[in-house]
Design an enzyme around this catalytic site. Structure first.
Site, PDB file in Angstrom:
ATOM      1  N   ASP A  58      14.313  42.111  13.321  1.00 57.65           N
ATOM      2  CA  ASP A  58      13.391  41.396  14.205  1.00 57.65           C
ATOM      3  C   ASP A  58      12.692  42.398  15.126  1.00 57.65           C
ATOM      4  O   ASP A  58      13.347  43.093  15.900  1.00 57.65           O
ATOM      5  CB  ASP A  58      14.152  40.370  15.054  1.00 57.65           C
ATOM      6  CG  ASP A  58      13.192  39.591  15.936  1.00 57.65           C
ATOM      7  OD1 ASP A  58      12.506  38.705  15.391  1.00 57.65           O
ATOM      8  OD2 ASP A  58      13.101  39.877  17.152  1.00 57.65           O
ATOM      9  N   TYR A  63       7.845  45.541  22.092  1.00 53.84           N
ATOM     10  CA  TYR A  63       9.096  46.290  22.308  1.00 53.84           C
ATOM     11  C   TYR A  63       8.831  47.799  22.349  1.00 53.84           C
ATOM     12  O   TYR A  63       9.699  48.575  22.743  1.00 53.84           O
ATOM     13  CB  TYR A  63      10.149  45.952  21.239  1.00 53.84           C
ATOM     14  CG  TYR A  63      10.525  44.485  21.175  1.00 53.84           C
ATOM     15  CD1 TYR A  63      10.269  43.623  22.237  1.00 53.84           C
ATOM     16  CD2 TYR A  63      11.140  43.946  20.046  1.00 53.84           C
ATOM     17  CE1 TYR A  63      10.594  42.269  22.178  1.00 53.84           C
ATOM     18  CE2 TYR A  63      11.476  42.599  19.976  1.00 53.84           C
ATOM     19  CZ  TYR A  63      11.194  41.767  21.038  1.00 53.84           C
ATOM     20  OH  TYR A  63      11.512  40.429  20.967  1.00 53.84           O
ATOM     21  N   LYS A  91       5.851  40.086  15.942  1.00 57.91           N
ATOM     22  CA  LYS A  91       5.278  39.057  16.813  1.00 57.91           C
ATOM     23  C   LYS A  91       3.963  39.529  17.442  1.00 57.91           C
ATOM     24  O   LYS A  91       3.841  40.687  17.844  1.00 57.91           O
ATOM     25  CB  LYS A  91       6.274  38.707  17.935  1.00 57.91           C
ATOM     26  CG  LYS A  91       7.686  38.478  17.419  1.00 57.91           C
ATOM     27  CD  LYS A  91       8.646  38.018  18.482  1.00 57.91           C
ATOM     28  CE  LYS A  91      10.084  38.123  18.003  1.00 57.91           C
ATOM     29  NZ  LYS A  91      10.709  39.447  18.208  1.00 57.91           N
ATOM     30  N   HIS A 124       4.156  35.270  19.873  1.00 58.49           N
ATOM     31  CA  HIS A 124       5.332  35.614  20.684  1.00 58.49           C
ATOM     32  C   HIS A 124       5.576  34.611  21.821  1.00 58.49           C
ATOM     33  O   HIS A 124       6.703  34.187  22.066  1.00 58.49           O
ATOM     34  CB  HIS A 124       5.152  37.034  21.228  1.00 58.49           C
ATOM     35  CG  HIS A 124       6.427  37.739  21.533  1.00 58.49           C
ATOM     36  ND1 HIS A 124       6.586  39.101  21.435  1.00 58.49           N
ATOM     37  CD2 HIS A 124       7.630  37.280  21.952  1.00 58.49           C
ATOM     38  CE1 HIS A 124       7.817  39.437  21.770  1.00 58.49           C
ATOM     39  NE2 HIS A 124       8.475  38.343  22.092  1.00 58.49           N
TER      40      HIS A 124
HETATM   41  P1  NDP Z   1      21.485  39.670  22.740  1.00 56.51           P
HETATM   42  O1  NDP Z   1      21.982  38.326  23.130  1.00 56.51           O
HETATM   43  O2  NDP Z   1      21.374  40.026  21.315  1.00 56.51           O
HETATM   44  O3  NDP Z   1      22.408  40.725  23.507  1.00 56.51           O
HETATM   45  C1  NDP Z   1      22.183  42.095  23.413  1.00 56.51           C
HETATM   46  C2  NDP Z   1      23.151  42.794  24.360  1.00 56.51           C
HETATM   47  O4  NDP Z   1      24.506  42.538  23.942  1.00 56.51           O
HETATM   48  C3  NDP Z   1      22.970  44.291  24.343  1.00 56.51           C
HETATM   49  O5  NDP Z   1      23.211  44.743  25.659  1.00 56.51           O
HETATM   50  C4  NDP Z   1      24.066  44.786  23.396  1.00 56.51           C
HETATM   51  O6  NDP Z   1      24.464  46.091  23.770  1.00 56.51           O
HETATM   52  C5  NDP Z   1      25.160  43.776  23.628  1.00 56.51           C
HETATM   53  N1  NDP Z   1      26.003  43.496  22.440  1.00 56.51           N
HETATM   54  C6  NDP Z   1      25.625  43.418  21.146  1.00 56.51           C
HETATM   55  N2  NDP Z   1      26.648  43.070  20.346  1.00 56.51           N
HETATM   56  C7  NDP Z   1      27.730  42.922  21.157  1.00 56.51           C
HETATM   57  C8  NDP Z   1      29.086  42.578  20.930  1.00 56.51           C
HETATM   58  N3  NDP Z   1      29.537  42.284  19.704  1.00 56.51           N
HETATM   59  N4  NDP Z   1      29.923  42.539  21.996  1.00 56.51           N
HETATM   60  C9  NDP Z   1      29.464  42.841  23.240  1.00 56.51           C
HETATM   61  N5  NDP Z   1      28.180  43.164  23.527  1.00 56.51           N
HETATM   62  C10 NDP Z   1      27.330  43.203  22.490  1.00 56.51           C
HETATM   63  O7  NDP Z   1      20.112  39.880  23.522  1.00 56.51           O
HETATM   64  P2  NDP Z   1      18.578  40.087  23.231  1.00 56.51           P
HETATM   65  O8  NDP Z   1      17.917  39.492  24.406  1.00 56.51           O
HETATM   66  O9  NDP Z   1      18.324  41.485  22.871  1.00 56.51           O
HETATM   67  O10 NDP Z   1      18.238  39.133  21.984  1.00 56.51           O
HETATM   68  C11 NDP Z   1      18.348  39.550  20.635  1.00 56.51           C
HETATM   69  C12 NDP Z   1      16.996  39.817  20.013  1.00 56.51           C
HETATM   70  O11 NDP Z   1      16.186  38.645  20.037  1.00 56.51           O
HETATM   71  C13 NDP Z   1      16.134  40.848  20.745  1.00 56.51           C
HETATM   72  O12 NDP Z   1      16.595  42.161  20.571  1.00 56.51           O
HETATM   73  C14 NDP Z   1      14.793  40.552  20.154  1.00 56.51           C
HETATM   74  O13 NDP Z   1      14.684  41.115  18.854  1.00 56.51           O
HETATM   75  C15 NDP Z   1      14.815  39.022  20.115  1.00 56.51           C
HETATM   76  N6  NDP Z   1      14.230  38.398  21.325  1.00 56.51           N
HETATM   77  C16 NDP Z   1      13.095  37.644  21.179  1.00 56.51           C
HETATM   78  C17 NDP Z   1      12.498  37.057  22.269  1.00 56.51           C
HETATM   79  C18 NDP Z   1      11.273  36.238  22.096  1.00 56.51           C
HETATM   80  O14 NDP Z   1      10.587  35.945  23.094  1.00 56.51           O
HETATM   81  N7  NDP Z   1      10.946  35.832  20.888  1.00 56.51           N
HETATM   82  C19 NDP Z   1      13.043  37.207  23.634  1.00 56.51           C
HETATM   83  C20 NDP Z   1      14.278  37.954  23.668  1.00 56.51           C
HETATM   84  C21 NDP Z   1      14.833  38.508  22.552  1.00 56.51           C
HETATM   85  P3  NDP Z   1      24.603  47.316  22.703  1.00 56.51           P
HETATM   86  O15 NDP Z   1      23.239  47.581  22.145  1.00 56.51           O
HETATM   87  O16 NDP Z   1      25.096  48.442  23.533  1.00 56.51           O
HETATM   88  O17 NDP Z   1      25.594  46.865  21.663  1.00 56.51           O
END
Ligand code: NDP
Length: 323
Positions: A58, A63, A91, A124
């Site tokens: 994604d 980004y 997006k 988006h």
């Molecule tokens: P997430 O809910 O995926 O959480 C990401 C965070 O959780 C990071 O800090 C990551 O750190 C940590 N993490 C990942 N796996 C684990 C685990 N198993 N245990 C503990 N911590 C964990 O958040 P996002 O907001 O990034 O959402 C995911 C994706 O959705 C985005 O990256 C993007 O691609 C999309 N998105 C789309 C939006 C939209 O408007 N359409 C808005 C927001 C997000 P680390 O990297 O250190 O593991």
């Protein structure tokens, strides 16, 4: 390929897909790339695809890392993965949500990612800001959003075969109803925030009824909530011998929703994929689906609310009352 819907009864399936209205298939699990630093995201994409079996990435122009994501994709293709086996979403950013800007924005993303087509291209957010807009924008920088004209151009991308499916993100039920009333190509996907502390039940119900697949963003609560410490999540994790993250991801897939947890850590990229060898029993699904406090982590405040505005009124209007 198995359908994720079947997973409730089949614990052995390792990869799972949902079928979109176009009959194309979207993997139940993908890798998110928001806030994935340019110097690590290439390796995260490679590791996810080549070493951990991810088949969905994604992305988004905003980004700021699509070139590096593209480098990760190229490394995966060089390692023998076929382009057709990977599902790539990107997006259309809110500074390009004007009919005359859609095609160029899509082509820029394709160029950055090094691809000839996207599997899915989403609007988006349902807003349009001037290209010089600040964050948050000033009032004069928020421009009228011509959803009909933009959607017609999105449909044109499908006709030109630049994208296989089109959809939207952050659309409320009233905005979906409006789009459905004129769309010639109906949206394949609505990508929205979803986790046990923001279930988004109304949007999911509307999408299920109208054959719009839902992808959940911020499945782990992004970086700003304490979902991992929620008693219902801890209880299910301990009972099933899984991590809280695995419970949160599996809860979504069992709701019929695909999801895109972001991680830049090899360990967590692997952990997040290990959700196809168990299922959450109905009673625990019910508990996870009954958390009373429901709060968005991403209301889009910095995109929508200028300092001179009444924040609550603006957000309430944008989300059509679902705050
Ligand atoms: P997430 O809910 O995926 O959480 C990401 C965070 O959780 C990071 O800090 C990551 O750190 C940590 N993490 C990942 N796996 C684990 C685990 N198993 N245990 C503990 N911590 C964990 O958040 P996002 O907001 O990034 O959402 C995911 C994706 O959705 C985005 O990256 C993007 O691609 C999309 N998105 C789309 C939006 C939209 O408007 N359409 C808005 C927001 C997000 P680390 O990297 O250190 O593991």
């Amino acid at each position: 390929m198995a359908h994720a819907q079947d997973l409730r009864d089949d614990k052995s399936v390792e990869e799972a897909y949902f079928t979109l209205r176009s009959k194309h298939q979207i993997p139940a699990l993908g890798l998110g790339t928001w806030k994935a630093e340019p110097n690590v995201v290439r390796d995260a994409v490679y590791s996810a695809i080549v070493e951990n079996g991810y088949r969905h990435i994604d992305c988004a122009h905003v980004y700021g890392n699509e070139k590096e994501v593209g480098a990760g994709l190229k490394a995966a293709f060089d390692a023998g993965i076929k382009r057709d086996d990977i599902f790539v979403t990107s997006k259309l950013w809110i500074k390009f949500t004007s009919p005359e800007k859609v095609k160029d924005a899509c082509q820029q993303t394709l160029k950055d990612l090094g691809l000839t087509y996207l599997d899915l291209y989403l609007i988006h957010w349902p807003i349009y800001l001037s290209e010089d807009a600040d964050s948050p924008p000033k009032k004069r920088q928020v421009l009228p959003f011509d959803v009909k004209g933009v959607w017609r151009e999105m449909e044109g991308l499908v006709e030109r075969k630049l994208v296989r499916d089109i959809g939207i993100s952050n659309f409320s039920v009233p905005k979906l109803e409006k789009l459905m009333s004129f769309a010639s190509i109906k949206p394949a996907v609505n990508q929205v925030e979803m986790h046990p502390s923001w279930r988004n039940d109304n949007v999911l119900a509307y999408c299920n009824k109208n054959n719009i697949h839902v992808t959940a963003y911020s499945p782990l609560g992004s970086s700003s909530t304490d979902l991992f410490d929620t008693p219902e999540v801890i209880e299910a994790a301990e009972k099933l011998g899984k991590s809280p993250g695995q419970i949160l991801i599996r809860w979504l897939i069992q709701r019929g929703v695909s999801t895109i947890p972001k991680s830049s850590s090899d360990k967590r990229i692997k952990e997040n994929m290990e959700v196809f060898d168990f299922s959450i029993p109905a009673e625990d699904m019910d508990k996870l689906s009954s958390i009373s406090s429901q709060v968005r982590t991403n209301a889009g405040e910095e995109l929508l609310v200028s300092s001179e505005d009444d924040k609550d009124a603006i957000l309430n209007e944008f989300w059509d009352g679902e705050m």
